[in-house]
Design a protein around this motif. Structure first.
Motif, PDB file in Angstrom:
ATOM      1  N   GLU A 195       1.582   4.710  14.696  1.00  0.00           N
ATOM      2  CA  GLU A 195       2.979   4.810  15.057  1.00  0.00           C
ATOM      3  C   GLU A 195       4.204   4.564  13.907  1.00  0.00           C
ATOM      4  N   LEU A 196       3.482   3.530  12.910  1.00  0.00           N
ATOM      5  CA  LEU A 196       4.404   3.203  11.683  1.00  0.00           C
ATOM      6  C   LEU A 196       4.405   4.664  10.851  1.00  0.00           C
ATOM      7  N   LYS A 253      11.283   0.428  18.129  1.00  0.00           N
ATOM      8  CA  LYS A 253      10.129  -0.214  19.187  1.00  0.00           C
ATOM      9  C   LYS A 253       8.967  -0.253  18.071  1.00  0.00           C
ATOM     10  N   CYS A 254       9.086   0.441  16.872  1.00  0.00           N
ATOM     11  CA  CYS A 254       7.891  -0.118  15.867  1.00  0.00           C
ATOM     12  C   CYS A 254       8.139  -1.301  15.288  1.00  0.00           C
ATOM     13  N   GLU A 290      13.626  -3.367  13.389  1.00  0.00           N
ATOM     14  CA  GLU A 290      14.265  -3.379  14.715  1.00  0.00           C
ATOM     15  C   GLU A 290      15.689  -3.552  14.540  1.00  0.00           C
ATOM     16  N   LEU A 323       9.380   0.162   6.359  1.00  0.00           N
ATOM     17  CA  LEU A 323       8.218   1.087   7.261  1.00  0.00           C
ATOM     18  C   LEU A 323       6.944   0.999   6.074  1.00  0.00           C
ATOM     19  N   ALA A 353       7.073  -3.824  17.473  1.00  0.00           N
ATOM     20  CA  ALA A 353       5.652  -3.893  17.910  1.00  0.00           C
ATOM     21  C   ALA A 353       4.924  -4.920  16.602  1.00  0.00           C
ATOM     22  N   GLY A 383       9.095  -6.079  10.116  1.00  0.00           N
ATOM     23  CA  GLY A 383       9.300  -5.794  11.542  1.00  0.00           C
ATOM     24  C   GLY A 383      10.734  -6.102  11.869  1.00  0.00           C
ATOM     25  N   ILE A 398      11.947   4.216  16.357  1.00  0.00           N
ATOM     26  CA  ILE A 398      11.742   3.396  15.045  1.00  0.00           C
ATOM     27  C   ILE A 398      11.693   1.807  15.438  1.00  0.00           C
ATOM     28  N   LEU A 407      -1.459  -0.543  14.552  1.00  0.00           N
ATOM     29  CA  LEU A 407       0.222  -0.192  14.309  1.00  0.00           C
ATOM     30  C   LEU A 407       0.360   1.020  13.600  1.00  0.00           C
ATOM     31  N   LYS A 408      -0.615   1.198  12.771  1.00  0.00           N
ATOM     32  CA  LYS A 408      -0.610   2.215  11.466  1.00  0.00           C
ATOM     33  C   LYS A 408      -0.064   3.629  12.057  1.00  0.00           C
ATOM     34  N   ALA A 432       7.042   6.848  12.495  1.00  0.00           N
ATOM     35  CA  ALA A 432       8.613   6.188  12.343  1.00  0.00           C
ATOM     36  C   ALA A 432       8.821   6.313  10.796  1.00  0.00           C
TER      37      ALA A 432
END
Lengths: 444, 154
Positions: A199-200, A160-161, A121, A332, A164, A117, A158, A196-197, A203
């Motif tokens: 959106e990941l 934001k993921c 970020e 990711l 998260a 993570g 990306i 989360l998956k 991304a």
């Protein structure tokens, strides 16, 4: 041939009015923290290069003395708002080393997810907001966003993921609070992790596409044969575990770090410089990690690199933006793998047996290796702390690279040369607030 | 579908007048009409873009440094052009400050239909400092002005 080239550059330099010049950038932009650049050119020779880090010293090593070892991860995370997890991780592994505490593989995996993570970020902030404007001819991401809104939007998505992941596993995005010596305070449910998956995955698609267009940009033709230092692990691309390795045969444990590396102070900087005792300056960070560990990247990441014919070993710091983007894609991909395989952890933490000891930890912050050393007494109180962040390790190398860059580009006008120098500094994504944490105390 | 109104307090509670947004939001919360969303933002301004995308009206509350203003002066901005006259205190060159984030949102076309900024001229922003006397003196009036405007919207 080389002499002819140098003579030509010097003639062009005279033409450009650079025979005797001083380049000063009082406030470096698009880097974290407060730094300045000073370059003095006399008679077509670069006389002096100073990367001045004037961000005030922050005294963290002294603040830690007298505190419980349990507090080290949370206190040191305050060194940086961009990479707090790196500080937590190096502190955790150093203290767990001191206490001979071996956490389980599932805890290692969940910590790795948290670190993914942070890489996502931190790297996406640098690549999309701070660095790519250099290559597209803009002063900053805001002016760039008017012409390329989609690139900025994708970068923000990306980022934001990454945030998260940190929010879910760490409790909050900045200075997370959920990891502790021995494990975690609270383990999230698998369903929450899996939320989360989607959106990941999205991304990851965006990160793959970014590598395609980054591969098409023009980069200055620069080759620097660095001494590179990074962690290496037999089974994984390095984040929090492994031996310290190099491209010149050095392989050591974190405990042996101080036998090979030394810090030194320069009067114009609040960050200590670092060098190899038996050699000289060295490079840490994405380029070093990639060059020493490329074969540990995921299949998808290697496929993305191959699709743009990216070099197997990269020696051009200006192309570090591509390596960072490969690491975003890898993080990711790795995050998705970890959360898919997660089976829960019980108990969330193992209790340490306190004893007087010394512990060492090195992990890979987004910007490179971050060294922590702690001396603990029999009651678990910290007697000594030493923290060596990646930016201060790279600072000496940045200055050397700037000196060479200016020498080879004296034909450029002052404005272009200044911009090129600032761009060179951004190649390292320096985190100046991190580098200025130190304190030298002289006891009477 | 976009929601209606969000009120966002910006700033760190332990940095002198930078606490204005945070403290004002806390005082506003018990008096806000039902259905109004509230957010506190301590650091990363870019996360405001998410709020902009989800709400029709966004009210931002922050300490400001206006070019012409004295500590405790109350400002209200609602036109993008008027944002040029203020400097929101920034603590890092690595992340965007509020003015930059609004400019970014404008370019990305994610500004809400109505964006209002309420600010008070700050004076001291050191870690650990209290609110300055000038801000404390005008704080009740500041809160009332924001509340009055919100009540006209609901």
């Amino acid at each position: 041939m080389k002499k002819k080239q140098n003579d030509k550059i010097k003639k062009l330099a005279v033409k450009a009015g650079l025979k005797t010049q001083t380049i000063k950038v009082d406030y470096l932009a698009r880097v974290e923290g407060e730094g300045a650049l000073y370059i003095e050119i006399k008679n077509n020779q670069v006389k002096d290069v100073k990367l001045k880090i004037f961000e005030p010293p922050r005294f963290f090593e002294a603040l830690l003395r007298g505190r419980s070892f349990f507090e080290a991860p949370d206190i040191t995370s305050r060194i940086c708002g961009i990479c707090p997890i790196a500080y937590q991780m190096s502190a955790l592994y150093a203290i767990e080393d001191a206490l001979n505490l071996n956490v389980s593989e599932p805890i290692h995996a969940l910590r790795r997810l948290l670190y993914c993570g942070e890489w996502i970020e931190s790297h996406s902030l640098h690549v999309y907001m701070l660095h790519v404007p250099d290559f597209l001819g803009f002063d900053d991401a805001i002016s760039m966003s008017a012409r390329y809104p989609e690139i900025i939007k994708e970068g923000l998505f990306i980022k934001k993921c990454g945030n998260a992941i940190i929010r879910l596993l760490g409790g909050r995005e900045i200075h997370p609070i959920n990891i502790k010596v021995g494990g975690f305070y609270k383990i999230p449910e698998k369903a929450k992790l899996l939320s989360l998956k989607e959106e990941l995955l999205l991304a990851r698609e965006k990160a793959y596409r970014a590598i395609e267009w980054l591969g098409k940009l023009d980069y200055p033709d620069v080759t620097i044969n660095y001494d590179t230092i990074a962690l290496s692990h037999p089974n994984e691309y390095p984040m929090a575990r492994g031996q310290l390795t190099s491209n010149f045969g050095l392989t050591i444990s974190a405990k042996e770090y101080s036998q090979h590396f030394t810090e030194f102070q320069v009067p114009y900087s609040n960050a200590l410089h670092s060098k190899l005792m038996q050699r000289d300056n060295y490079l840490v960070g994405p380029l070093a990690r990639y060059n020493l560990n490329r074969n540990k990247l995921s299949k998808l990441t290697l496929e993305a690199a191959a699709a743009i014919n990216f070099e197997i070993s990269c020696h051009n710091p200006f192309r570090s933006i591509i390596v960072r983007s490969l690491e975003i894609l890898y993080a990711l991909d790795e995050a998705i793998r970890i959360l898919e395989n997660f089976q829960g952890i019980e108990p969330p933490c193992i209790e340490p047996n306190v004893k007087a000891s010394m512990g060492y930890g090195i992990t890979e912050a987004p910007r490179g290796i971050l060294y922590h050393r702690y001396k603990i007494d029999e009651a678990g109180i910290l007697l000594e702390a030493q923290i060596i962040p990646p930016t201060s390790q790279n600072q000496y190398t940045i200055e050397k690279d700037l000196k060479n860059l200016v020498s080879e580009n004296l034909h450029l006008d002052k404005n272009s040369l200044t911009k090129r120098c600032e761009q060179m500094i951004r190649n390292y994504d320096p985190c100046i607030s991190c580098s200025a944490h130190f304190l030298k105390v002289h006891f009477l | 579908m976009k929601h209606k109104i969000a009120v966002v307090g910006i700033g760190h509670p332990d940095r002198g007048d930078d606490a204005l947004g945070f403290l004002t939001l806390e005082k506003l919360k018990p008096h806000l009409p039902e259905g109004i969303a509230t957010f506190s933002l301590l650091g990363d301004m870019v996360s405001i873009l998410d709020i902009f995308e989800k709400f029709n009206t966004v009210i931002l509350i922050d300490a400001i440094l206006a070019k012409e203003g004295k500590p405790g002066d109350i400002f209200r901005f609602s036109e993008n052009a008027s944002f040029d006259s203020i400097t929101i205190p920034t603590t890092s060159t690595h992340t965007f400050d509020l003015a930059q984030t609004i400019a970014l949102a404008n370019n990305l076309k994610v500004l809400p239909s109505q964006l209002i900024i309420y600010g008070m001229q700050g004076e001291q922003f050191q870690p650990g400092a209290p609110l300055s006397f000038a801000i404390q003196q005008n704080h009740s009036l500041f809160i009332q002005k924001i509340l009055d405007e919100i009540k006209t919207m609901t």
